[in-house]
Enzyme design. Structure first.
Site, PDB file in Angstrom:
ATOM      1  N   CYS A 199     -39.504  77.624 -21.933  1.00  0.00           N
ATOM      2  CA  CYS A 199     -39.985  76.527 -21.085  1.00  0.00           C
ATOM      3  C   CYS A 199     -39.142  76.392 -19.810  1.00  0.00           C
ATOM      4  CB  CYS A 199     -39.950  75.248 -21.924  1.00  0.00           C
ATOM      5  SG  CYS A 199     -40.088  73.713 -21.000  1.00  0.00           S
ATOM      6  N   CYS A 205     -37.582  72.958 -19.293  1.00  0.00           N
ATOM      7  CA  CYS A 205     -36.490  72.797 -20.266  1.00  0.00           C
ATOM      8  C   CYS A 205     -35.227  73.477 -19.743  1.00  0.00           C
ATOM      9  CB  CYS A 205     -36.860  73.403 -21.615  1.00  0.00           C
ATOM     10  SG  CYS A 205     -38.286  72.658 -22.416  1.00  0.00           S
TER      11      CYS A 205
END
Length: 117
Positions: free
Chosen positions: A41, A44
């Site tokens: 991600c 993230c």
């Protein structure tokens, strides 16, 4: 280390036994923030260093944890995590509060102070 990676077992021992008894009761010694993330991600990955920095600044007041949703699917399902990153703010009393999406340093610090401190 200011950020601890949680497994299901570590969560049950450090945060809450909700997975075993079905009732939320926080067992930590200070408020906590859990970053639910995935290695693939992009947001993230952007949040990671910010989370680490804020954790370093507030580690004496708040516990900081990370959960890899791909490795700990049962923990992610427990909180109905459908999108990453998702931050779970856990006050000493009451239910956790969820924030979906990445946060900047100032917003993360402000959220911690408003919700947890």
């Amino acid at each position: 280390m200011s950020v601890v990676h949680l497994t299901k077992e570590a969560f049950t021992a450090s945060v809450s036994n909700v997975m075993n008894d079905g009732k939320w009761k926080y067992i930590g010694e200070r408020p906590a923030v859990i970053d639910f993330f995935a290695t693939w991600c992009g947001p993230c990955q952007a949040l990671g260093p910010i989370f680490e920095e804020v954790a370093g600044n507030l580690q004496d007041k708040v516990s900081f944890y990370k959960v890899d949703v791909d490795q700990e699917e049962e923990l992610a399902a427990l909180f109905n995590i459908r999108s990453v990153p998702t931050l779970l703010f856990i006050p000493m009393e009451g239910k956790p509060k969820i924030h979906v999406g990445a946060m900047g340093r100032a917003d993360l610090t402000r959220a911690i102070k408003e919700v947890l401190l």
